[in-house]
Design a protein around this motif. Structure first.
Motif, PDB file in Angstrom:
ATOM      1  N   PHE A  80       0.843  -1.194   0.000  1.00  0.00           N
ATOM      2  CA  PHE A  80       0.000   0.000   0.000  1.00  0.00           C
ATOM      3  C   PHE A  80       0.875   1.238   0.000  1.00  0.00           C
ATOM      4  O   PHE A  80       1.906   1.285   0.662  1.00  0.00           O
ATOM      5  CB  PHE A  80      -0.926   0.014   1.218  1.00  0.00           C
ATOM      6  CG  PHE A  80      -2.147  -0.822   1.030  1.00  0.00           C
ATOM      7  CD1 PHE A  80      -3.264  -0.298   0.396  1.00  0.00           C
ATOM      8  CD2 PHE A  80      -2.184  -2.131   1.459  1.00  0.00           C
ATOM      9  CE1 PHE A  80      -4.395  -1.076   0.202  1.00  0.00           C
ATOM     10  CE2 PHE A  80      -3.310  -2.911   1.269  1.00  0.00           C
ATOM     11  CZ  PHE A  80      -4.417  -2.380   0.635  1.00  0.00           C
ATOM     12  N   ASN A  82       0.860   5.544   0.454  1.00  0.00           N
ATOM     13  CA  ASN A  82       0.096   6.607   1.094  1.00  0.00           C
ATOM     14  C   ASN A  82       0.103   7.900   0.302  1.00  0.00           C
ATOM     15  O   ASN A  82      -0.319   8.931   0.795  1.00  0.00           O
ATOM     16  CB  ASN A  82       0.640   6.865   2.508  1.00  0.00           C
ATOM     17  CG  ASN A  82       0.386   5.681   3.413  1.00  0.00           C
ATOM     18  OD1 ASN A  82      -0.661   5.054   3.322  1.00  0.00           O
ATOM     19  ND2 ASN A  82       1.341   5.374   4.261  1.00  0.00           N
ATOM     20  N   ALA A  97      -7.469   3.159  -3.303  1.00  0.00           N
ATOM     21  CA  ALA A  97      -6.207   2.564  -2.858  1.00  0.00           C
ATOM     22  C   ALA A  97      -5.177   2.667  -3.971  1.00  0.00           C
ATOM     23  O   ALA A  97      -5.516   2.657  -5.159  1.00  0.00           O
ATOM     24  CB  ALA A  97      -6.401   1.105  -2.473  1.00  0.00           C
ATOM     25  N   LEU A  99      -1.532   0.725  -4.805  1.00  0.00           N
ATOM     26  CA  LEU A  99      -0.610  -0.343  -4.437  1.00  0.00           C
ATOM     27  C   LEU A  99       0.622  -0.274  -5.329  1.00  0.00           C
ATOM     28  O   LEU A  99       0.546   0.177  -6.473  1.00  0.00           O
ATOM     29  CB  LEU A  99      -1.277  -1.706  -4.592  1.00  0.00           C
ATOM     30  CG  LEU A  99      -2.491  -1.977  -3.702  1.00  0.00           C
ATOM     31  CD1 LEU A  99      -3.191  -3.253  -4.127  1.00  0.00           C
ATOM     32  CD2 LEU A  99      -2.073  -2.063  -2.256  1.00  0.00           C
ATOM     33  N   MET A 158     -10.845  -2.531   1.278  1.00  0.00           N
ATOM     34  CA  MET A 158      -9.503  -1.976   1.124  1.00  0.00           C
ATOM     35  C   MET A 158      -8.960  -1.481   2.461  1.00  0.00           C
ATOM     36  O   MET A 158      -7.774  -1.610   2.737  1.00  0.00           O
ATOM     37  CB  MET A 158      -9.486  -0.840   0.105  1.00  0.00           C
ATOM     38  CG  MET A 158      -9.470  -1.305  -1.324  1.00  0.00           C
ATOM     39  SD  MET A 158      -7.969  -2.210  -1.728  1.00  0.00           S
ATOM     40  CE  MET A 158      -8.284  -2.576  -3.429  1.00  0.00           C
ATOM     41  N   GLN A 159      -9.827  -0.911   3.291  1.00  0.00           N
ATOM     42  CA  GLN A 159      -9.379  -0.440   4.602  1.00  0.00           C
ATOM     43  C   GLN A 159      -8.880  -1.605   5.450  1.00  0.00           C
ATOM     44  O   GLN A 159      -7.873  -1.489   6.140  1.00  0.00           O
ATOM     45  CB  GLN A 159     -10.506   0.309   5.330  1.00  0.00           C
ATOM     46  CG  GLN A 159     -10.834   1.648   4.723  1.00  0.00           C
ATOM     47  CD  GLN A 159      -9.654   2.604   4.702  1.00  0.00           C
ATOM     48  OE1 GLN A 159      -8.766   2.548   5.527  1.00  0.00           O
ATOM     49  NE2 GLN A 159      -9.628   3.484   3.711  1.00  0.00           N
ATOM     50  N   ARG A 162      -5.577  -2.598   4.016  1.00  0.00           N
ATOM     51  CA  ARG A 162      -4.555  -1.561   4.230  1.00  0.00           C
ATOM     52  C   ARG A 162      -3.858  -1.738   5.585  1.00  0.00           C
ATOM     53  O   ARG A 162      -2.689  -1.411   5.727  1.00  0.00           O
ATOM     54  CB  ARG A 162      -5.194  -0.181   4.133  1.00  0.00           C
ATOM     55  CG  ARG A 162      -4.212   0.949   4.093  1.00  0.00           C
ATOM     56  CD  ARG A 162      -4.918   2.285   4.015  1.00  0.00           C
ATOM     57  NE  ARG A 162      -5.663   2.484   2.807  1.00  0.00           N
ATOM     58  CZ  ARG A 162      -5.182   3.061   1.709  1.00  0.00           C
ATOM     59  NH1 ARG A 162      -3.951   3.487   1.679  1.00  0.00           N
ATOM     60  NH2 ARG A 162      -5.946   3.225   0.645  1.00  0.00           N
ATOM     61  N   ARG A 165      -0.579  -3.531   5.298  1.00  0.00           N
ATOM     62  CA  ARG A 165       0.484  -2.814   4.581  1.00  0.00           C
ATOM     63  C   ARG A 165       0.993  -3.553   3.335  1.00  0.00           C
ATOM     64  O   ARG A 165       1.230  -2.948   2.333  1.00  0.00           O
ATOM     65  CB  ARG A 165       1.659  -2.469   5.490  1.00  0.00           C
ATOM     66  CG  ARG A 165       1.336  -1.640   6.689  1.00  0.00           C
ATOM     67  CD  ARG A 165       1.025  -0.209   6.391  1.00  0.00           C
ATOM     68  NE  ARG A 165       2.103   0.455   5.696  1.00  0.00           N
ATOM     69  CZ  ARG A 165       1.919   1.464   4.873  1.00  0.00           C
ATOM     70  NH1 ARG A 165       0.729   1.919   4.658  1.00  0.00           N
ATOM     71  NH2 ARG A 165       2.914   2.021   4.258  1.00  0.00           N
TER      72      ARG A 165
END
Length: 173
Positions: A80, A82, A97, A99, A158-159, A162, A165
């Motif tokens: 992931f 940021n 998201a 990736l 996705m959360q 996430r 990581r």
């Protein structure tokens, strides 16, 4: 996106002619483009490779698995990122998201791919090995149809991913 039986795919492919045979993998074109060094090396020369994929099955011609070359049997690591907001896109609220797949030079040749692996896994891993930024977008709220699309809690899956990581291709599918 609705899966159709392979037999029906073959019929559609033949009706479409050579393009249909290419798209439905009735010949070796897509396999060669994903596995052969003469196709992979030029793609690998790009400094940045970004693949956009419409999540939640809202892209009927190109499902998320195809757009982001994901397969349930692949274990290729996806990290992931940021920095979703740094992408050249005016509608960052649509990005759910981002990736990153780390490049691995030892995957670029078909000689180094396990022959026992399924063809789609080989293709997915060879492309991932070039190193990609995969951007997953949610266009469900932008579809201008009167048909309601399935609206699960936005970004819920996705959360949860996430938090780990690093996930594998098969986790994202």
């Amino acid at each position: 996106y609705v899966r159709i039986p392979r037999g029906l795919e073959m019929g559609v492919a033949h009706a479409m002619g050579s393009t249909g045979r290419d798209l439905f993998r009735l010949n070796q074109l897509l396999r060669d483009m994903a596995l052969q060094p003469n196709f992979l090396q030029p793609l690998g020369n790009f400094r940045t490779r970004i693949a956009y994929a419409n999540a939640y099955k809202t892209d009927f011609p190109v499902p998320v698995e195809t757009a982001a070359f994901l397969t349930r049997r692949s274990r290729y690591p996806h990290h992931f990122r940021n920095d979703d907001k740094q992408l050249p896109h005016q509608h960052n609220n649509l990005i759910i998201a981002t990736l990153h797949t780390p490049p691995q030079s030892n995957m670029s040749s078909t000689d180094e791919i396990n022959e026992d692996e399924e063809e789609l896994v080989q293709m997915s891993n060879a492309l991932d090995a070039l190193g990609w930024r995969k951007v997953f977008v949610d266009f469900r709220g932008e579809i201008p149809w009167g048909v309601s699309m399935p609206f699960a809690k936005r970004n819920e899956r996705m959360q949860s991913l996430r938090q780990r990581r690093v996930v594998e291709s098969r986790d994202v599918v």
